[in-house]
Design an enzyme around this catalytic site. Structure first.
Site, PDB file in Angstrom:
ATOM      1  N   ILE A  93       0.661  -0.948   0.360  1.00  0.00           N
ATOM      2  CA  ILE A  93      -0.289  -0.155  -0.435  1.00  0.00           C
ATOM      3  C   ILE A  93       0.893   1.052  -0.295  1.00  0.00           C
ATOM      4  O   ILE A  93       0.551   2.097  -0.741  1.00  0.00           O
ATOM      5  CB  ILE A  93      -0.956   0.060   1.300  1.00  0.00           C
ATOM      6  CG1 ILE A  93      -2.304  -0.947   0.977  1.00  0.00           C
ATOM      7  CG2 ILE A  93      -1.610   1.118   1.086  1.00  0.00           C
ATOM      8  CD1 ILE A  93      -3.225  -1.653   2.145  1.00  0.00           C
ATOM      9  N   ASP A  94       1.884   1.653   0.536  1.00  0.00           N
ATOM     10  CA  ASP A  94       2.606   2.253   0.995  1.00  0.00           C
ATOM     11  C   ASP A  94       3.393   2.810  -0.893  1.00  0.00           C
ATOM     12  O   ASP A  94       3.427   4.058  -1.011  1.00  0.00           O
ATOM     13  CB  ASP A  94       3.739   2.028   1.873  1.00  0.00           C
ATOM     14  CG  ASP A  94       4.474   3.588   2.289  1.00  0.00           C
ATOM     15  OD1 ASP A  94       3.966   4.428   2.346  1.00  0.00           O
ATOM     16  OD2 ASP A  94       5.628   3.236   3.149  1.00  0.00           O
ATOM     17  N   ASP A  95       3.847   1.705  -0.996  1.00  0.00           N
ATOM     18  CA  ASP A  95       4.950   2.015  -2.634  1.00  0.00           C
ATOM     19  C   ASP A  95       3.340   2.268  -3.262  1.00  0.00           C
ATOM     20  O   ASP A  95       4.478   3.259  -4.202  1.00  0.00           O
ATOM     21  CB  ASP A  95       5.089   0.679  -3.357  1.00  0.00           C
ATOM     22  CG  ASP A  95       6.919   0.342  -2.644  1.00  0.00           C
ATOM     23  OD1 ASP A  95       7.564   0.851  -2.977  1.00  0.00           O
ATOM     24  OD2 ASP A  95       6.301   0.198  -1.131  1.00  0.00           O
ATOM     25  N   HIS A 145       0.285   8.161   4.183  1.00  0.00           N
ATOM     26  CA  HIS A 145       0.973   8.492   2.922  1.00  0.00           C
ATOM     27  C   HIS A 145      -0.181   8.490   1.725  1.00  0.00           C
ATOM     28  O   HIS A 145      -0.452   8.361   0.827  1.00  0.00           O
ATOM     29  CB  HIS A 145       1.571   7.448   2.064  1.00  0.00           C
ATOM     30  CG  HIS A 145       2.927   7.929   2.833  1.00  0.00           C
ATOM     31  ND1 HIS A 145       3.650   7.149   3.253  1.00  0.00           N
ATOM     32  CD2 HIS A 145       3.968   9.041   2.994  1.00  0.00           C
ATOM     33  CE1 HIS A 145       5.332   7.393   3.552  1.00  0.00           C
ATOM     34  NE2 HIS A 145       5.026   8.934   4.112  1.00  0.00           N
TER      35      HIS A 145
END
Length: 678
Positions: free
Chosen positions: A409-411, A487
């Protein structure tokens, strides 16, 4: 007070690394009030140098990747794996030993991060690796290490993973390790302690280890390790069980029951379980031969399959071993460092964001090439995340070159933020828009029930896995975190979706998670500086006013922990001891995180910002780089720390660029509730 540090940057004595108002960096002392043209020119020059340096690092294919440095257990376990498989050669052994010796400290120990305290398991594994390399036990550096190990309880006090590696050679008894039955793979997802209750990194490690635990292999030991026991005649001192009424006591007794079950486990059921585990492992091998793009699952998967009869020339095994070789970084002095993972997608999206925010035009060839490479890395097939989200259409990005089963999810959020910056100059905007839409949709679908986001899975919050006697090696679940949630919220704001009810729930969760002192916990970066540096820009991008009380508390906290030299730093020890929050030797990356938060909070002309900018300007090298030996990345809080070598470049450039050019996306404050309503 005045902060003092030891040679590794660790704070010593009763020093407090918060800023002294009398200590002002020279670039600020000579600049007119408000920063003036002097500081702005210095910042522009620094940004230009950093931009040129970062552009020169780009691979012709369009990606960036810095070294990912962790600790010597990666290198020690690589040698132990080669010894176990019978493929250890002199060249690799010599190079690995050169690196391991170079990381040893004067007291004979090894740490898990720069300037950190000695760590028992790392020291044991490094010592054993050096014995494999031929270092005699009576050599002075080995004597210091073994004496320190014995004084800390010897092998018996080491973590489970260390003792598993030693059990592979008979240096420890399998009877004295937690039982991990392969029948675990048969538990359906709704049963507690099924494999999908574990975070993806733990899941990929545990499944092959169930096979290893069931078969209990022992290879001939090339030497004895009596010197690492407090008493070689009694290497396993008896320990009382925890009270039955406690969680620890309950799980300890469950482990005893599993040891009894091992004796009576039906052979056909056990064989079926191991066969199922083997299929699970093979189905998840990536195109490059690795598993999950990280070293531990790859190592244990190779061992498990080998024990099940796969010879080293089998295509699965050959590809797996070749993938591990690609994790090796050969240094100019001949030393060989093994990366736990590689981070090209993460590094590339962060580099693209930094360059765009520093003023590089969207149609610059480097940015277009980076966008095309990221588009080629999009994952369009379901992975293990679909167990909890079966109806969700795939669309996201992983951290590594090859990890299609585990996009994160972050990437995905950061790639979308990077692509959004580049799309005005891309020759195929419709193609980019389609990928962005899929990434946004997938991330929204991965929201957990509490309104926040974890890294790889939704609602991976079972309280049980961390309590297993086996799981003493770090975090094994993937609950939502402030930095990942921030993010995603920042990405949604950039997409004009700050008013989406799902974004609103994320914002509410972030506001509720703020610490009393005004900071936020950082799960994937060190630590409260990272969490705060992630959350404040997200909140303001989503329309939360800089005057909001939560933002003001964050600003006051950041100002209170600024170091005398104008920078910010935070030691990994803050994960264990809250008194370390925001304290540590200044680093370029952590200074940048603090500046990004302050700039987004409207503090552009503030003294803290000017001092932070001056720190970055004055510590930059002539070639445009920054030096950063300190570890500012996090794998498992406290247990596994990371030095991302590109962090020291991308984040300072981002902060400098945002000072020069402002925030990349102007928030639409009409799209969200007022500060009072939020």
């Amino acid at each position: 007070m005045t902060a003092t540090t030891d040679g590794g940057g660790a704070i010593t004595g009763d020093a407090d690394p918060r800023h002294d108002s009398t200590a002002v960096p020279a670039a600020v002392a000579t600049a007119p009030s408000g920063g003036g043209t002097g500081l702005r020119k210095a910042v522009q020059d620094a940004a230009d140098r950093a931009t040129g340096e970062l552009l020169a690092r780009q691979d012709p294919a369009g990606w960036w990747k810095g070294d990912l440095e962790t600790n010597v257990t990666m290198d020690a376990e690589d040698l132990l794996l080669r010894q176990f498989l019978g493929i250890r050669d002199e060249a690799v052994t010599h190079a690995a030993a050169l690196f391991i010796r170079g990381e040893q400290r004067d007291d004979g120990t090894w740490a898990t991060f720069h300037g950190g305290p000695p760590e028992l398991s790392a020291t044991i594994e490094a010592y054993v690796a050096l014995r494999l390399a031929g270092d005699p036990p009576d050599a002075p550096h080995m004597v210091r290490a073994s004496a320190w190990i014995r004084a800390r309880g010897g092998i018996a006090a080491a973590r489970v993973f260390t003792r598993i590696w030693l059990a592979l050679f008979g240096w420890w008894s399998w009877d004295h390790l937690p039982e991990l039955p392969p029948e675990l793979v048969f538990l359906p997802p709704w049963v507690p302690l099924n494999i999908y209750d574990f975070g993806c990194w733990a899941r990929q490690t545990i499944v092959p280890l169930t096979v290893v635990s069931a078969l209990r292999p022992v290879r001939p030991a090339p030497f004895a390790l009596d010197e690492l026991h407090t008493d070689a005649r009694d290497p396993v001192p008896a320990k009382p069980l925890a009270p039955l009424a406690s969680w620890d006591g309950a799980f300890q007794r469950m482990d005893k029951a599993l040891h009894l079950y091992r004796r009576i486990a039906p052979r056909r059921l056990r064989k079926a379980a191991m066969d199922s585990a083997a299929r699970w492992i093979i189905e998840r091998q990536e195109n490059d031969g690795c598993w999950g793009g990280i070293q531990p699952p790859a190592v244990y998967s190779v061992i498990a399959l080998h024990l099940l009869g796969y010879d080293l020339e089998h295509p699965v095994m050959r590809a797996g071993l070749e993938s591990l070789d690609r994790f090796a970084v050969w240094r100019e002095d001949g030393a060989r460092m093994v990366e736990a993972c590689q981070s090209p997608v993460w590094d590339t999206c962060l580099a693209a964001i930094a360059l765009a925010d520093a003023g590089l035009p969207a149609d610059h060839p480097a940015l277009v090439k980076a966008a095309d490479w990221m588009l080629g890395e999009e994952i369009r097939r379901p992975g293990d995340w679909a167990v909890r989200r079966p109806g969700l259409e795939p669309g996201g990005w992983a951290f590594e070159f090859h990890n299609d089963n585990y996009p994160d999810i972050d990437d995905t959020a950061e790639v979308v933020l990077a692509l959004r910056r580049i799309i005005p100059g891309h020759p195929e905007p419709a193609r980019v828009e389609a990928a962005i839409a899929r990434g946004v949709s997938w991330n929204l679908g991965m929201q957990s029930r509490n309104g926040a986001w974890g890294a790889f899975d939704a609602d991976n919050t079972s309280p049980f896995p961390n309590r297993l006697p086996f799981c003493d090696f770090g975090e094994v679940i993937d609950p939502p975190s402030a930095d990942v949630t921030a993010h995603v919220v920042e990405m949604l704001a950039a997409e004009g979706r700050a008013a989406d009810p799902r974004a609103r729930r994320g914002i509410a969760w972030l506001l509720a998670e703020q610490e009393p002192d005004g900071s936020w916990f950082g799960r994937w970066g060190t630590n409260y500086v990272y969490g705060t540096g992630s959350v404040v820009p997200a909140l303001t991008a989503a329309g939360i006013a800089p005057s909001h009380p939560a933002v003001r508390r964050a600003v006051r906290w950041l100002e209170s922990v600024q170091n005398e030299d104008g920078g910010w730093g935070e030691d990994q020890r803050s994960y264990q001891d809250r008194s370390w929050a925001g304290k540590g030797a200044s680093t370029a990356s952590q200074t940048a995180w603090a500046l990004m938060a302050l700039l987004s909070a409207g503090e552009r002309e503030g003294r803290a910002v000017r001092r932070g900018l001056a720190y970055l300007v004055e510590t930059q090298r002539p070639d445009g780089t920054w030096d950063e030996p300190h570890f500012t990345g996090t794998g498992f809080p406290w247990d596994f720390s990371i030095n991302y070598h590109l962090y020291r470049q991308v984040f300072p450039l981002t902060a400098l660029g945002r000072y020069l050019h402002g925030e990349p996306f102007a928030p639409d404050r009409r799209a969200v509730p007022s500060a009072g309503e939020a």
